[in-house]
Motif scaffolding. Structure first.
Motif, mmCIF file in Angstrom:
data_model
loop_
_atom_site.group_PDB
_atom_site.id
_atom_site.type_symbol
_atom_site.label_atom_id
_atom_site.label_comp_id
_atom_site.label_asym_id
_atom_site.label_seq_id
_atom_site.Cartn_x
_atom_site.Cartn_y
_atom_site.Cartn_z
ATOM 1 N N TYR A 38 0.823 -1.290 0.011
ATOM 2 C CA TYR A 38 0.019 0.039 -0.182
ATOM 3 C C TYR A 38 0.972 1.237 -0.011
ATOM 4 C CZ TYR A 38 -3.940 -3.186 1.480
ATOM 5 O OH TYR A 38 -4.925 -3.810 1.593
ATOM 6 N N VAL A 39 0.234 2.154 -0.615
ATOM 7 C CA VAL A 39 0.715 3.716 -0.301
ATOM 8 C C VAL A 39 -0.467 4.584 0.607
ATOM 9 C CG1 VAL A 39 -0.181 4.492 -2.460
ATOM 10 C CG2 VAL A 39 1.504 5.831 -1.362
ATOM 11 N N THR A 40 -0.042 5.057 1.506
ATOM 12 C CA THR A 40 -0.980 5.870 2.334
ATOM 13 C C THR A 40 -0.814 7.035 2.410
ATOM 14 O OG1 THR A 40 -0.367 3.921 4.009
ATOM 15 C CG2 THR A 40 -1.554 6.125 4.826
ATOM 16 N N LEU A 41 -1.856 7.827 1.936
ATOM 17 C CA LEU A 41 -2.019 9.327 1.811
ATOM 18 C C LEU A 41 -2.813 10.085 2.777
ATOM 19 C CD1 LEU A 41 -3.379 9.488 -1.919
ATOM 20 C CD2 LEU A 41 -1.040 9.905 -1.217
ATOM 21 N N ALA A 42 -2.515 11.220 3.052
ATOM 22 C CA ALA A 42 -3.006 11.940 4.051
ATOM 23 C C ALA A 42 -3.903 12.871 3.203
ATOM 24 C CB ALA A 42 -2.194 12.881 5.143
ATOM 25 N N VAL A 43 -5.296 12.501 3.226
ATOM 26 C CA VAL A 43 -6.067 13.431 2.281
ATOM 27 C C VAL A 43 -6.631 14.595 3.042
ATOM 28 C CG1 VAL A 43 -8.313 13.147 0.729
ATOM 29 C CG2 VAL A 43 -6.464 11.212 1.053
ATOM 30 N N PRO A 44 -6.494 15.829 2.398
ATOM 31 C CA PRO A 44 -7.258 17.069 2.980
ATOM 32 C C PRO A 44 -8.694 16.843 3.062
ATOM 33 C CG PRO A 44 -6.033 17.636 1.085
ATOM 34 C CD PRO A 44 -5.894 16.274 1.272
ATOM 35 N N THR A 45 -9.483 17.420 3.810
ATOM 36 C CA THR A 45 -10.805 17.462 4.011
ATOM 37 C C THR A 45 -11.122 18.734 4.706
ATOM 38 O OG1 THR A 45 -12.704 16.455 4.988
ATOM 39 C CG2 THR A 45 -11.103 16.179 6.142
ATOM 40 N N ASN A 46 -12.513 19.265 4.332
ATOM 41 C CA ASN A 46 -12.826 20.584 4.703
ATOM 42 C C ASN A 46 -13.906 20.251 5.935
ATOM 43 O OD1 ASN A 46 -11.556 22.225 3.194
ATOM 44 N ND2 ASN A 46 -12.994 22.233 1.502
ATOM 45 N N GLU A 47 -14.081 18.766 6.493
ATOM 46 C CA GLU A 47 -15.007 18.314 7.466
ATOM 47 C C GLU A 47 -15.112 19.434 8.384
ATOM 48 O OE1 GLU A 47 -14.602 15.434 10.974
ATOM 49 O OE2 GLU A 47 -14.449 14.538 8.907
ATOM 50 N N MET A 48 -14.085 20.035 9.152
ATOM 51 C CA MET A 48 -14.096 20.782 10.422
ATOM 52 C C MET A 48 -14.739 21.971 9.805
ATOM 53 S SD MET A 48 -10.852 22.151 12.686
ATOM 54 C CE MET A 48 -9.984 22.411 11.048
ATOM 55 N N ILE A 49 -14.220 22.687 8.781
ATOM 56 C CA ILE A 49 -14.894 24.033 8.157
ATOM 57 C C ILE A 49 -16.287 24.062 8.079
ATOM 58 C CG2 ILE A 49 -14.835 25.546 6.354
ATOM 59 C CD1 ILE A 49 -11.558 24.960 6.134
ATOM 60 N N GLU A 50 -16.787 22.704 7.385
ATOM 61 C CA GLU A 50 -18.147 22.678 7.232
ATOM 62 C C GLU A 50 -19.144 22.560 8.625
ATOM 63 O OE1 GLU A 50 -19.973 22.777 4.355
ATOM 64 O OE2 GLU A 50 -18.238 23.035 3.483
ATOM 65 N N GLU A 51 -18.329 21.883 9.602
ATOM 66 C CA GLU A 51 -18.897 22.075 10.856
ATOM 67 C C GLU A 51 -19.271 23.391 11.422
ATOM 68 O OE1 GLU A 51 -17.107 19.173 13.629
ATOM 69 O OE2 GLU A 51 -17.369 17.366 12.064
ATOM 70 N N MET A 52 -18.180 24.083 11.274
ATOM 71 C CA MET A 52 -18.100 25.474 12.062
ATOM 72 C C MET A 52 -19.084 26.538 11.230
ATOM 73 S SD MET A 52 -16.413 25.395 14.418
ATOM 74 C CE MET A 52 -16.123 27.332 14.994
ATOM 75 N N ARG A 53 -19.511 26.301 9.967
ATOM 76 C CA ARG A 53 -20.370 27.230 9.219
ATOM 77 C C ARG A 53 -21.618 27.467 9.974
ATOM 78 N NH1 ARG A 53 -19.021 25.482 3.586
ATOM 79 N NH2 ARG A 53 -17.168 26.753 3.100
ATOM 80 N N GLY A 54 -22.107 28.867 10.229
ATOM 81 C CA GLY A 54 -23.213 29.294 10.836
ATOM 82 C C GLY A 54 -23.149 29.194 12.456
ATOM 83 N N MET A 55 -21.903 28.458 13.043
ATOM 84 C CA MET A 55 -21.769 28.393 14.289
ATOM 85 C C MET A 55 -21.112 29.635 14.894
ATOM 86 S SD MET A 55 -20.548 24.860 15.205
ATOM 87 C CE MET A 55 -20.134 25.012 16.704
ATOM 88 N N PRO A 56 -21.740 30.092 16.159
ATOM 89 C CA PRO A 56 -21.041 31.402 16.633
ATOM 90 C C PRO A 56 -19.712 30.864 17.515
ATOM 91 C CG PRO A 56 -22.596 30.577 18.206
ATOM 92 C CD PRO A 56 -22.833 29.826 16.813
ATOM 93 N N ALA A 57 -18.715 31.624 17.224
ATOM 94 C CA ALA A 57 -17.530 31.449 17.740
ATOM 95 C C ALA A 57 -17.491 31.281 19.250
ATOM 96 C CB ALA A 57 -16.633 32.348 17.099
ATOM 97 N N GLN A 58 -17.171 30.259 19.751
ATOM 98 C CA GLN A 58 -17.355 30.208 21.393
ATOM 99 C C GLN A 58 -15.850 29.788 21.782
ATOM 100 O OE1 GLN A 58 -20.086 27.365 21.950
ATOM 101 N NE2 GLN A 58 -21.904 28.649 21.465
ATOM 102 N N GLU A 59 -15.450 30.097 23.097
ATOM 103 C CA GLU A 59 -14.357 29.871 23.613
ATOM 104 C C GLU A 59 -13.852 28.076 23.408
ATOM 105 O OE1 GLU A 59 -10.750 31.264 25.013
ATOM 106 O OE2 GLU A 59 -12.623 32.620 24.733
#
Length: 96
Positions: A38-59
């Protein structure tokens, strides 16, 4: 031929590449590991950015997602193992 791709993957370790497999799938990411099967890749994802959309920034979200007010959240990476043989591999540009 397969050995040539393994050696090329070793030379491209930690670089952002595109890989096409013999069964027609395409992947892109940073090469993080290469072994005989196998070759293992670290694949970038926008998962975290999608979760933050529309959420107020909290500590509590600053620590969880690794950013502070005025900074953008960091990208997350998912590990994906791709079996040899592969049909092609090529370098890609990566912009933060």
């Amino acid at each position: 031929m397969e050995t040539d791709y393994k050696q090329l993957c070793w030379r491209l370790m930690n670089q952002y590449v595109g890989i096409n497999t013999t069964d027609g799938h395409s992947y892109d990411g940073f090469i993080t590991h290469v072994d005989n099967e196998y070759v293992t890749l670290a694949v970038p994802t926008n998962e975290m950015i999608e979760e933050m959309r529309g959420m107020p920034a909290q500590e509590s979200t600053y620590r969880q997602f690794g950013f502070h007010p005025g900074f953008f959240p960091r990208r997350r990476f998912l590990q994906r193992r791709i079996p040899f043989p592969i049909s092609s591999i090529f370098l890609l540009p990566f912009f933060i």
